[in-house]
Design a protein around this motif. Structure first.
Motif, PDB file in Angstrom:
ATOM      1  N   GLY A 120       0.756  -1.231   0.000  1.00  0.00           N
ATOM      2  CA  GLY A 120       0.000   0.000   0.000  1.00  0.00           C
ATOM      3  C   GLY A 120       0.793   1.291   0.000  1.00  0.00           C
ATOM      4  N   TYR A 121       2.124   1.236  -0.077  1.00  0.00           N
ATOM      5  CA  TYR A 121       2.882   2.488  -0.132  1.00  0.00           C
ATOM      6  C   TYR A 121       2.465   3.272  -1.368  1.00  0.00           C
ATOM      7  N   GLN A 122       2.297   4.595  -1.232  1.00  0.00           N
ATOM      8  CA  GLN A 122       1.915   5.465  -2.336  1.00  0.00           C
ATOM      9  C   GLN A 122       3.152   6.184  -2.864  1.00  0.00           C
ATOM     10  N   VAL A 123       3.637   5.759  -4.029  1.00  0.00           N
ATOM     11  CA  VAL A 123       4.726   6.462  -4.703  1.00  0.00           C
ATOM     12  C   VAL A 123       4.113   7.695  -5.340  1.00  0.00           C
ATOM     13  N   ASP A 124       4.660   8.873  -5.037  1.00  0.00           N
ATOM     14  CA  ASP A 124       4.111  10.126  -5.545  1.00  0.00           C
ATOM     15  C   ASP A 124       5.260  10.960  -6.109  1.00  0.00           C
ATOM     16  N   ILE A 125       5.277  11.123  -7.424  1.00  0.00           N
ATOM     17  CA  ILE A 125       6.399  11.765  -8.096  1.00  0.00           C
ATOM     18  C   ILE A 125       5.887  12.906  -8.968  1.00  0.00           C
ATOM     19  N   LEU A 126       6.572  14.058  -8.891  1.00  0.00           N
ATOM     20  CA  LEU A 126       6.332  15.173  -9.782  1.00  0.00           C
ATOM     21  C   LEU A 126       7.520  15.273 -10.722  1.00  0.00           C
ATOM     22  N   VAL A 127       7.283  15.073 -12.014  1.00  0.00           N
ATOM     23  CA  VAL A 127       8.332  15.178 -13.017  1.00  0.00           C
ATOM     24  C   VAL A 127       8.364  16.634 -13.487  1.00  0.00           C
ATOM     25  N   ASP A 128       9.535  17.263 -13.369  1.00  0.00           N
ATOM     26  CA  ASP A 128       9.651  18.679 -13.689  1.00  0.00           C
ATOM     27  C   ASP A 128      10.936  18.905 -14.506  1.00  0.00           C
ATOM     28  N   VAL A 129      11.041  20.088 -15.094  1.00  0.00           N
ATOM     29  CA  VAL A 129      12.213  20.426 -15.883  1.00  0.00           C
ATOM     30  C   VAL A 129      13.454  20.462 -15.003  1.00  0.00           C
ATOM     31  N   ASP A 130      13.332  21.061 -13.834  1.00  0.00           N
ATOM     32  CA  ASP A 130      14.441  21.135 -12.890  1.00  0.00           C
ATOM     33  C   ASP A 130      13.884  20.952 -11.483  1.00  0.00           C
ATOM     34  N   PRO A 131      13.781  19.694 -11.013  1.00  0.00           N
ATOM     35  CA  PRO A 131      13.145  19.449  -9.719  1.00  0.00           C
ATOM     36  C   PRO A 131      13.955  19.959  -8.532  1.00  0.00           C
ATOM     37  N   GLY A 132      15.170  20.444  -8.789  1.00  0.00           N
ATOM     38  CA  GLY A 132      15.959  21.027  -7.694  1.00  0.00           C
ATOM     39  C   GLY A 132      16.582  19.988  -6.887  1.00  0.00           C
TER      40      GLY A 132
END
Length: 132
Positions: A120-132
């Motif tokens: 049940g772990y929720q992988v949550d990823i935001l793909v961005d140009v420069d995620p810092g």
């Protein structure tokens, strides 16, 4: 728009124990990222606190991009060995190499590194140009 995807089991390498846990996957592509039909969005897993450069060492999953889709969700049926820590990433493979290259949009799971201790772990990823 939302796009449901069907993921295959990650390949964790020859001689490893079978994966033990399932988890949910949510990848969002930031509005600043230009999407083109047919490019691949890769979900990758790295051992321990390994960076995206090491991510293909454990597993990789290619998802087909649609230019009008920014939300990708699904359930990974099996991953991760008991007592092991992982780092989760996603990136847009602009050149089709299968590996992340500098300049390709990417993002980490906000909780990296993650010790998976149950389903049940929720992988949550935001793909961005420069995620810092």
């Amino acid at each position: 728009s939302a796009f449901a995807l069907s993921l295959l089991t990650l390949t964790l390498g020859a001689g490893c124990q079978p994966p033990e846990y399932s988890f949910e996957l949510a990848i969002t592509v930031a509005p600043e990222v230009t999407l083109e039909d047919g490019q691949a969005l890769l979900f990758v897993v790295a051992p321990d606190s390994g960076g995206i450069e090491l991510a293909s060492e454990v597993g990789v999953e290619a998802l087909s991009i649609e230019s009008d889709t920014t939300q990708y969700t699904g359930a990974e049926p099996e991953c991760c060995l008991r007592g092991t820590t992982y780092s989760f990433y996603a990136f847009i493979d602009r050149d089709g190499s299968g590996d992340w290259n500098a300049g390709e949009p990417w993002g980490p799971d906000a909780s990296n590194p993650v010790a998976i201790s149950g389903d049940g772990y929720q992988v949550d990823i935001l793909v961005d140009v420069d995620p810092g």
